[in-house]
Design a protein around this motif. Structure first.
Motif, PDB file in Angstrom:
ATOM      1  N   TYR A  84       8.125   2.383  -7.470  1.00 36.60           N
ATOM      2  CA  TYR A  84       7.764   3.776  -7.277  1.00 36.60           C
ATOM      3  C   TYR A  84       9.014   4.828  -7.340  1.00 36.60           C
ATOM      4  O   TYR A  84       8.741   5.834  -6.977  1.00 36.60           O
ATOM      5  CB  TYR A  84       6.637   4.024  -6.409  1.00 36.60           C
ATOM      6  CG  TYR A  84       5.435   3.031  -6.718  1.00 36.60           C
ATOM      7  CD1 TYR A  84       4.660   3.217  -7.622  1.00 36.60           C
ATOM      8  CD2 TYR A  84       5.201   1.995  -5.878  1.00 36.60           C
ATOM      9  CE1 TYR A  84       3.661   2.502  -8.067  1.00 36.60           C
ATOM     10  CE2 TYR A  84       4.174   1.005  -6.031  1.00 36.60           C
ATOM     11  CZ  TYR A  84       3.431   1.296  -7.046  1.00 36.60           C
ATOM     12  OH  TYR A  84       2.184   0.633  -7.298  1.00 36.60           O
ATOM     13  N   ASP A  86      11.117   5.064  -4.294  1.00 36.16           N
ATOM     14  CA  ASP A  86      11.517   5.614  -3.398  1.00 36.16           C
ATOM     15  C   ASP A  86      13.139   5.109  -3.051  1.00 36.16           C
ATOM     16  O   ASP A  86      13.560   3.975  -3.247  1.00 36.16           O
ATOM     17  CB  ASP A  86      10.726   4.746  -2.252  1.00 36.16           C
ATOM     18  CG  ASP A  86      11.174   5.007  -0.826  1.00 36.16           C
ATOM     19  OD1 ASP A  86      11.952   5.862  -0.536  1.00 36.16           O
ATOM     20  OD2 ASP A  86      10.477   4.479   0.177  1.00 36.16           O
ATOM     21  N   SER A 127       0.670   9.217   9.357  1.00 33.10           N
ATOM     22  CA  SER A 127       0.716   9.981   8.105  1.00 33.10           C
ATOM     23  C   SER A 127       0.197   9.245   7.114  1.00 33.10           C
ATOM     24  O   SER A 127       0.274   7.882   7.107  1.00 33.10           O
ATOM     25  CB  SER A 127       2.060  10.512   7.689  1.00 33.10           C
ATOM     26  OG  SER A 127       2.641  11.394   8.621  1.00 33.10           O
ATOM     27  N   CYS A 129      -1.770   9.212   2.682  1.00 30.58           N
ATOM     28  CA  CYS A 129      -1.991   9.749   1.602  1.00 30.58           C
ATOM     29  C   CYS A 129      -2.835  10.684   1.439  1.00 30.58           C
ATOM     30  O   CYS A 129      -4.170  10.560   2.055  1.00 30.58           O
ATOM     31  CB  CYS A 129      -1.748   8.827   0.603  1.00 30.58           C
ATOM     32  SG  CYS A 129      -3.129   7.597   0.465  1.00 30.58           S
ATOM     33  N   LEU A 176       0.106  13.230   3.760  1.00 28.42           N
ATOM     34  CA  LEU A 176       1.495  13.070   3.083  1.00 28.42           C
ATOM     35  C   LEU A 176       1.382  14.347   2.124  1.00 28.42           C
ATOM     36  O   LEU A 176       0.584  14.926   1.781  1.00 28.42           O
ATOM     37  CB  LEU A 176       1.695  11.758   2.623  1.00 28.42           C
ATOM     38  CG  LEU A 176       2.201  10.604   3.680  1.00 28.42           C
ATOM     39  CD1 LEU A 176       2.016   9.134   2.672  1.00 28.42           C
ATOM     40  CD2 LEU A 176       3.169  10.884   4.472  1.00 28.42           C
ATOM     41  N   GLY A 177       2.662  14.920   1.765  1.00 28.21           N
ATOM     42  CA  GLY A 177       2.756  15.934   0.994  1.00 28.21           C
ATOM     43  C   GLY A 177       2.301  15.609  -0.447  1.00 28.21           C
ATOM     44  O   GLY A 177       1.855  16.600  -1.072  1.00 28.21           O
ATOM     45  N   SER A 178       2.107  14.255  -0.914  1.00 27.54           N
ATOM     46  CA  SER A 178       1.702  14.043  -2.182  1.00 27.54           C
ATOM     47  C   SER A 178       1.127  12.779  -2.310  1.00 27.54           C
ATOM     48  O   SER A 178       1.627  11.746  -1.620  1.00 27.54           O
ATOM     49  CB  SER A 178       2.719  14.384  -3.284  1.00 27.54           C
ATOM     50  OG  SER A 178       2.528  13.942  -4.678  1.00 27.54           O
ATOM     51  N   ASP A 179       0.221  12.771  -3.213  1.00 22.79           N
ATOM     52  CA  ASP A 179      -0.294  11.001  -3.739  1.00 22.79           C
ATOM     53  C   ASP A 179       0.884  10.389  -4.507  1.00 22.79           C
ATOM     54  O   ASP A 179       0.546   9.336  -4.903  1.00 22.79           O
ATOM     55  CB  ASP A 179      -1.577  11.230  -4.229  1.00 22.79           C
ATOM     56  CG  ASP A 179      -2.772  11.357  -3.307  1.00 22.79           C
ATOM     57  OD1 ASP A 179      -2.855  10.675  -2.053  1.00 22.79           O
ATOM     58  OD2 ASP A 179      -3.556  12.210  -3.752  1.00 22.79           O
ATOM     59  N   GLN A 180       1.945  11.248  -5.001  1.00 19.83           N
ATOM     60  CA  GLN A 180       2.920  10.641  -5.699  1.00 19.83           C
ATOM     61  C   GLN A 180       4.246  10.881  -5.223  1.00 19.83           C
ATOM     62  O   GLN A 180       4.940  11.864  -5.925  1.00 19.83           O
ATOM     63  CB  GLN A 180       2.683  11.224  -7.229  1.00 19.83           C
ATOM     64  CG  GLN A 180       1.292  10.755  -8.225  1.00 19.83           C
ATOM     65  CD  GLN A 180       1.566  11.374  -9.418  1.00 19.83           C
ATOM     66  OE1 GLN A 180       2.233  11.109 -10.190  1.00 19.83           O
ATOM     67  NE2 GLN A 180       0.194  12.142  -9.960  1.00 19.83           N
ATOM     68  N   PRO A 181       4.484  10.527  -4.019  1.00 23.73           N
ATOM     69  CA  PRO A 181       5.709  10.870  -3.233  1.00 23.73           C
ATOM     70  C   PRO A 181       6.832  10.927  -4.019  1.00 23.73           C
ATOM     71  O   PRO A 181       8.037  11.570  -3.744  1.00 23.73           O
ATOM     72  CB  PRO A 181       5.567   9.926  -1.885  1.00 23.73           C
ATOM     73  CG  PRO A 181       4.827   9.041  -2.394  1.00 23.73           C
ATOM     74  CD  PRO A 181       3.891   9.327  -3.297  1.00 23.73           C
ATOM     75  N   TRP A 182       6.944   9.849  -5.114  1.00 25.43           N
ATOM     76  CA  TRP A 182       8.472   9.892  -5.606  1.00 25.43           C
ATOM     77  C   TRP A 182       8.226   9.866  -7.210  1.00 25.43           C
ATOM     78  O   TRP A 182       8.923   9.567  -8.057  1.00 25.43           O
ATOM     79  CB  TRP A 182       8.951   8.461  -5.511  1.00 25.43           C
ATOM     80  CG  TRP A 182       9.105   8.200  -3.834  1.00 25.43           C
ATOM     81  CD1 TRP A 182      10.133   8.888  -3.169  1.00 25.43           C
ATOM     82  CD2 TRP A 182       8.437   7.473  -3.034  1.00 25.43           C
ATOM     83  NE1 TRP A 182       9.976   8.527  -1.924  1.00 25.43           N
ATOM     84  CE2 TRP A 182       8.784   7.607  -1.699  1.00 25.43           C
ATOM     85  CE3 TRP A 182       7.242   6.720  -3.142  1.00 25.43           C
ATOM     86  CZ2 TRP A 182       8.372   7.035  -0.464  1.00 25.43           C
ATOM     87  CZ3 TRP A 182       6.878   5.887  -1.747  1.00 25.43           C
ATOM     88  CH2 TRP A 182       7.095   6.171  -0.792  1.00 25.43           C
ATOM     89  N   LYS A 185       2.480   7.495  -9.516  1.00 25.54           N
ATOM     90  CA  LYS A 185       1.253   7.380  -9.214  1.00 25.54           C
ATOM     91  C   LYS A 185       1.477   5.770  -8.375  1.00 25.54           C
ATOM     92  O   LYS A 185       1.564   4.863  -9.133  1.00 25.54           O
ATOM     93  CB  LYS A 185       0.006   7.504  -9.961  1.00 25.54           C
ATOM     94  CG  LYS A 185      -1.256   7.275  -9.317  1.00 25.54           C
ATOM     95  CD  LYS A 185      -2.236   7.709 -10.256  1.00 25.54           C
ATOM     96  CE  LYS A 185      -3.700   7.317  -9.681  1.00 25.54           C
ATOM     97  NZ  LYS A 185      -4.049   8.010  -8.584  1.00 25.54           N
TER      98      LYS A 185
END
Length: 216
Positions: A84, A86, A127, A129, A176-182, A185
């Motif tokens: 993903y 990271d 934290s 998702c 968290l800021g997004s469901d797709q942090p990097w 999905k």
């Protein structure tokens, strides 16, 4: 360094320490002065957020490598980095389930994917998702629960199949800021477990063997 241990146990006679294992074992104790003395030189070494550490001893520990080979532990995965994007190789396990107030919120399954858990001493609570956070909000509202994040239990398995439960009462929980942090999905969900779950335990990570275990 082949492994390290963070000791957060609240026991008489035990100091909160960071121990680095390798050809030489180095134990670092939390020091309230925020100063590190090493070989008559003064330097700074961050530990547990804004606190500093003070080395206390150096000792050879060749037997530790033998201990690691036989320790039943939770396997760590590198999916977040390899699949993903990271950029950091976090210490990540795959949880079997997360339960809140005795009710299952999510589980690892073929349909819902993996429940990834990052172990992070720099996080105070938890934290999670955004989609799982929203799902929990809807669940609590429909059940008319008084506490959104009351008793939280995250269950993992060791290499031999033994159950390990990480729990906390009313942990400070943020999405968290997004469901797709990097940018990709996730096939599953992501949770970051912080000090609310780790306090009172000794956490040891075998870096080379991708394993982690906890002691009370």
């Amino acid at each position: 360094v082949t492994a390290f241990a963070v000791d957060l146990r609240n026991k008489k006679g035990i100091s909160k320490t960071l121990t680095l294992y390798g050809e030489v074992t180095r134990e670092i104790k939390v020091d309230a002065t925020g100063v590190v003395e090493s070989n008559n030189r003064i330097s700074s070494l961050p530990l547990f957020g804004s606190k500093k550490a003070k080395p206390s001893s150096l000792e050879d520990s060749p037997e530790f490598n033998n201990l690691l080979k036989y320790r039943d532990a939770i396997p760590l995965v590198r999916d977040l980095n390899e699949k993903y994007g990271d950029p950091t190789i976090h210490y990540v396990g795959v949880a079997s389930s997360i339960n809140v107030n005795g009710v299952n919120l999510a589980s690892t399954s073929k349909r819902r994917g993996n429940l990834y858990v990052i172990f992070d001493t720099g996080c105070s609570g938890m934290s999670i998702c955004p989609n799982l956070f929203d799902e929990r909000y809807d669940m609590a509202r429909s059940r008319r629960e008084k506490s959104l994040w009351g008793d939280v239990e995250v269950e993992l398995e060791t290499l031999s199949g033994q159950k390990v439960t990480m729990s906390a009462n009313r942990p400070i929980t943020t999405p968290l800021g997004s469901d797709q942090p990097w940018g990709k999905k996730l096939n599953g969900h992501l949770i970051v477990l912080g000090l609310a779950f780790l306090e009172g335990k000794k956490m040891t990570v075998e870096i080379d063997g991708d394993k982690i275990w906890f002691e009370d």
